[in-house]
Design a protein around this motif. Structure first.
Motif, PDB file in Angstrom:
ATOM      1  N   TRP A 129      27.615  24.263  24.793  1.00  0.00           N
ATOM      2  CA  TRP A 129      28.201  23.117  24.102  1.00  0.00           C
ATOM      3  C   TRP A 129      29.653  22.914  24.521  1.00  0.00           C
ATOM      4  CZ3 TRP A 129      27.763  18.644  22.419  1.00  0.00           C
ATOM      5  CH2 TRP A 129      28.594  18.068  21.460  1.00  0.00           C
ATOM      6  N   THR A 130      30.387  24.006  24.698  1.00  0.00           N
ATOM      7  CA  THR A 130      31.771  23.895  25.163  1.00  0.00           C
ATOM      8  C   THR A 130      31.835  23.284  26.558  1.00  0.00           C
ATOM      9  OG1 THR A 130      32.407  25.841  23.863  1.00  0.00           O
ATOM     10  CG2 THR A 130      33.883  25.180  25.643  1.00  0.00           C
ATOM     11  N   SER A 131      30.934  23.707  27.448  1.00  0.00           N
ATOM     12  CA  SER A 131      30.900  23.150  28.803  1.00  0.00           C
ATOM     13  C   SER A 131      30.582  21.668  28.786  1.00  0.00           C
ATOM     14  CB  SER A 131      29.863  23.894  29.655  1.00  0.00           C
ATOM     15  OG  SER A 131      30.304  25.185  29.986  1.00  0.00           O
ATOM     16  N   VAL A 132      29.643  21.266  27.942  1.00  0.00           N
ATOM     17  CA  VAL A 132      29.279  19.849  27.840  1.00  0.00           C
ATOM     18  C   VAL A 132      30.458  19.031  27.324  1.00  0.00           C
ATOM     19  CG1 VAL A 132      27.809  18.187  26.635  1.00  0.00           C
ATOM     20  CG2 VAL A 132      26.817  20.283  27.560  1.00  0.00           C
ATOM     21  N   LEU A 178      28.945  12.811  39.341  1.00  0.00           N
ATOM     22  CA  LEU A 178      29.549  13.847  40.184  1.00  0.00           C
ATOM     23  C   LEU A 178      30.669  14.565  39.432  1.00  0.00           C
ATOM     24  CD1 LEU A 178      29.708  12.021  43.640  1.00  0.00           C
ATOM     25  CD2 LEU A 178      28.282  13.990  43.049  1.00  0.00           C
ATOM     26  N   ALA A 179      31.476  13.812  38.701  1.00  0.00           N
ATOM     27  CA  ALA A 179      32.560  14.420  37.931  1.00  0.00           C
ATOM     28  C   ALA A 179      32.001  15.374  36.873  1.00  0.00           C
ATOM     29  CB  ALA A 179      33.406  13.332  37.272  1.00  0.00           C
ATOM     30  N   PHE A 180      30.936  14.958  36.190  1.00  0.00           N
ATOM     31  CA  PHE A 180      30.312  15.819  35.189  1.00  0.00           C
ATOM     32  C   PHE A 180      29.809  17.116  35.824  1.00  0.00           C
ATOM     33  CE2 PHE A 180      26.837  17.477  32.675  1.00  0.00           C
ATOM     34  CZ  PHE A 180      27.294  17.365  31.375  1.00  0.00           C
ATOM     35  N   ALA A 181      29.142  16.994  36.982  1.00  0.00           N
ATOM     36  CA  ALA A 181      28.607  18.181  37.653  1.00  0.00           C
ATOM     37  C   ALA A 181      29.726  19.115  38.100  1.00  0.00           C
ATOM     38  CB  ALA A 181      27.753  17.763  38.851  1.00  0.00           C
ATOM     39  N   LEU A 182      30.808  18.553  38.638  1.00  0.00           N
ATOM     40  CA  LEU A 182      31.936  19.378  39.076  1.00  0.00           C
ATOM     41  C   LEU A 182      32.563  20.120  37.904  1.00  0.00           C
ATOM     42  CD1 LEU A 182      33.850  17.155  41.678  1.00  0.00           C
ATOM     43  CD2 LEU A 182      32.719  19.340  42.109  1.00  0.00           C
ATOM     44  N   SER A 183      32.748  19.411  36.804  1.00  0.00           N
ATOM     45  CA  SER A 183      33.380  20.039  35.641  1.00  0.00           C
ATOM     46  C   SER A 183      32.474  21.080  35.002  1.00  0.00           C
ATOM     47  CB  SER A 183      33.739  18.961  34.614  1.00  0.00           C
ATOM     48  OG  SER A 183      34.227  19.533  33.421  1.00  0.00           O
ATOM     49  N   PHE A 184      31.180  20.796  34.942  1.00  0.00           N
ATOM     50  CA  PHE A 184      30.266  21.660  34.211  1.00  0.00           C
ATOM     51  C   PHE A 184      30.207  23.068  34.792  1.00  0.00           C
ATOM     52  CE2 PHE A 184      26.092  23.395  33.122  1.00  0.00           C
ATOM     53  CZ  PHE A 184      26.089  23.210  31.756  1.00  0.00           C
ATOM     54  N   VAL A 200      38.349  29.826  24.179  1.00  0.00           N
ATOM     55  CA  VAL A 200      37.410  28.874  24.770  1.00  0.00           C
ATOM     56  C   VAL A 200      36.605  29.576  25.858  1.00  0.00           C
ATOM     57  CG1 VAL A 200      37.152  26.712  26.047  1.00  0.00           C
ATOM     58  CG2 VAL A 200      38.911  26.924  24.283  1.00  0.00           C
ATOM     59  N   GLN A 201      35.280  29.472  25.769  1.00  0.00           N
ATOM     60  CA  GLN A 201      34.403  30.094  26.761  1.00  0.00           C
ATOM     61  C   GLN A 201      33.342  29.086  27.193  1.00  0.00           C
ATOM     62  OE1 GLN A 201      31.601  33.375  25.713  1.00  0.00           O
ATOM     63  NE2 GLN A 201      32.719  34.564  27.248  1.00  0.00           N
TER      64      GLN A 201
END
Length: 273
Positions: A66-69, A200-206, A220-221
């Protein structure tokens, strides 16, 4: 260019070897997620779905997911706003420092992650901490946005270069104002580029871990950090494999969709009326 049969065979061999280096380790992770054993030993001791059930029930993994999302969605939103505005500014206007600005926007994705992480960590300590703002989800989003802006900017400016300005001029000649022209002409023409950049931005950040390590703080983890933390714990090894497969899938799908959108081959007038 005409190649001999031997040269073509050699190129095919190198292609297969290159793909194998990339994808065989991922395949091993997938197979190990069904391994009945608790270690990364090969070959697998047996087949089980138990680890998938345990991974889904793991509260730490679900909280990290959930934190990653949240971080990915926040970074994507910031990247869409700033990347699109910068692309329009660079493409539509001539001003002093235009080329250096374009370079400054693209540079973060070329820098090593550890350099970006250290720079952001130092900047946050000297600017945010005196204001009483500590490290947390917000600093992670800011850190991820620095390199997510690049993919949005590149997608949007590439699409703008394909869109004829005559369409917008014709719209205004027919009585449409600036916002109506953007809504009915410009936005439909760049819509798929915006969506591709966002994916692409979502994939890079995730799946980012290096910059996250320097900007997250102790509370934060994200999911990649959870995987790295639990990788050395023997009892967690099978669950880590399952979570790693999930990260792979959740990273590949946006990239695949973005590739489809970027190579749709539509003409600049395909979405206009």
């Amino acid at each position: 260019m005409n190649l001999s049969r031997g040269a073509r065979a050699l190129l095919r061999l190198w292609l297969v070897l290159g793909l194998a280096v990339i994808y065989v380790p991922l395949l091993i992770v997938l197979v190990n997620s069904f391994n009945a054993g608790r270690t990364f030993a090969w070959p697998p001791e047996g087949f089980t779905l138990d680890w998938w059930a345990r991974a889904w029930g793991n509260q730490g993994a679900r909280a990290a997911l959930w934190t990653s999302v949240q971080a990915a969605l926040g970074a994507t939103a910031v990247a869409l706003l700033l990347g699109t505005m910068t692309a329009f500014a660079v493409h539509r206007y001539k001003f002093f420092g235009q080329r250096p600005l374009s370079l400054a926007v693209v540079l973060p994705i070329a820098l090593p992650g550890i350099v970006t992480g250290i720079a952001l960590n130092t900047a946050f300590r000297t600017t945010l901490e005196p204001l009483g703002i500590g490290f947390g989800l917000m600093t992670v989003i800011i850190g991820h946005a620095t390199f997510c802006i690049v993919v949005v900017y590149n997608n949007v400016i590439a699409r703008l270069r394909r869109v004829s300005r005559s369409l917008e001029e014709a719209s205004m000649d027919l009585g449409a104002d600036t916002f109506q022209t953007f809504r009915h002409v410009t936005f439909p023409a760049i819509r798929s580029a915006l969506l591709a950049g966002a994916l692409l931005a979502f994939a890079l950040s995730f799946d980012e871990i290096i910059v996250t390590t320097f900007t997250a703080g102790a509370g934060v983890q994200t999911l990649p950090i959870w995987i790295y933390t639990n990788l050395a714990r023997p009892n967690q090894a099978p669950i880590v494999n399952v979570v790693a497969v999930f990260v792979i899938v959740l990273s590949v799908i946006p990239i695949w969709l973005a590739q489809r959108l970027s190579s749709d081959g539509a003409s600049p007038t395909a979405h206009t009326r």
